[in-house]
Design a protein around this motif. Sequence first.
Motif, short mmCIF file in Angstrom:
data_model
loop_
_atom_site.label_atom_id
_atom_site.label_comp_id
_atom_site.label_asym_id
_atom_site.label_seq_id
_atom_site.Cartn_x
_atom_site.Cartn_y
_atom_site.Cartn_z
N LYS A 32 5.72 -33.32 6.80
CA LYS A 32 4.86 -32.38 6.11
C LYS A 32 4.65 -31.17 7.00
O LYS A 32 4.91 -31.24 8.20
N HIS A 33 4.27 -30.17 6.60
CA HIS A 33 4.00 -29.56 5.32
C HIS A 33 5.13 -28.58 5.09
O HIS A 33 5.17 -27.54 5.69
N PHE A 34 6.03 -28.90 4.18
CA PHE A 34 7.21 -28.08 3.90
C PHE A 34 6.85 -27.02 2.88
O PHE A 34 6.43 -27.37 1.78
N GLY A 35 6.91 -25.83 3.05
CA GLY A 35 7.44 -25.06 4.13
C GLY A 35 6.50 -23.96 4.56
O GLY A 35 5.72 -23.43 3.79
N PHE A 36 6.68 -23.64 5.78
CA PHE A 36 6.05 -22.48 6.43
C PHE A 36 4.54 -22.61 6.56
O PHE A 36 3.82 -21.62 6.47
N ASN A 37 4.07 -23.81 6.76
CA ASN A 37 2.64 -24.02 7.02
C ASN A 37 2.41 -23.84 8.51
O ASN A 37 2.72 -24.73 9.30
N ASN A 38 1.91 -22.70 8.91
CA ASN A 38 1.72 -22.46 10.33
C ASN A 38 0.32 -21.97 10.69
O ASN A 38 0.11 -21.39 11.74
N GLN A 39 -0.63 -22.20 9.81
CA GLN A 39 -2.02 -21.89 10.11
C GLN A 39 -2.92 -22.76 9.25
O GLN A 39 -2.54 -23.21 8.19
N GLU A 40 -4.12 -23.02 9.76
CA GLU A 40 -5.08 -23.82 9.03
C GLU A 40 -6.07 -22.96 8.25
O GLU A 40 -6.52 -23.35 7.18
N THR A 41 -6.39 -21.79 8.76
CA THR A 41 -7.34 -20.90 8.09
C THR A 41 -6.75 -20.42 6.77
O THR A 41 -5.65 -19.88 6.74
N ASN A 42 -7.48 -20.64 5.69
CA ASN A 42 -7.05 -20.22 4.35
C ASN A 42 -5.67 -20.76 3.98
O ASN A 42 -4.92 -20.10 3.25
N ALA B 298 3.84 -27.90 1.42
CA ALA B 298 2.70 -27.20 2.00
C ALA B 298 1.75 -26.70 0.91
O ALA B 298 2.12 -26.61 -0.26
N TYR B 299 0.53 -26.38 1.32
CA TYR B 299 -0.48 -25.87 0.40
C TYR B 299 -0.33 -24.37 0.12
O TYR B 299 -0.76 -23.89 -0.91
N ASN B 300 0.25 -23.66 1.07
CA ASN B 300 0.30 -22.20 1.02
C ASN B 300 1.36 -21.66 0.06
O ASN B 300 2.18 -22.41 -0.46
N LEU B 301 1.30 -20.37 -0.14
CA LEU B 301 2.33 -19.67 -0.89
C LEU B 301 3.47 -19.31 0.06
O LEU B 301 3.24 -19.09 1.25
#
Length: 93
Positions: free
Chosen positions: A33-43, A78-81
């Motif tokens: 996890k977290h695929f892909g490009f999860n490189n921060q926790e804030t927001n 990942a959770y992000n866009l």
Amino acid sequence: AEYLGGESAHLASRMAATYIEGMQSTGVRATVKHFGFNNQETNRNYYNARVDERTAFEVYYPPFEAAFKAGVAAVMCAYNLVNGTYACGSKEL
């Protein structure tokens, strides 16, 4: 382990494969996890990781590719866009 390898795609690739093979040899299934490009926790649910193709293939994809080759049991997106689309719905990934 939550994160492996830090800033080095090569080191992360070597460590991921070894970790997955070792874990799964005991009967425990590994998940990357977290695929892909999860490189921060804030927001992390809202930020948009803008990544070009070259960077993706040279820096971010190698550890995941090594995990797939090692036979990882599951992948969590990942959770992000990513480039404007949520990772779980991204056709790029």
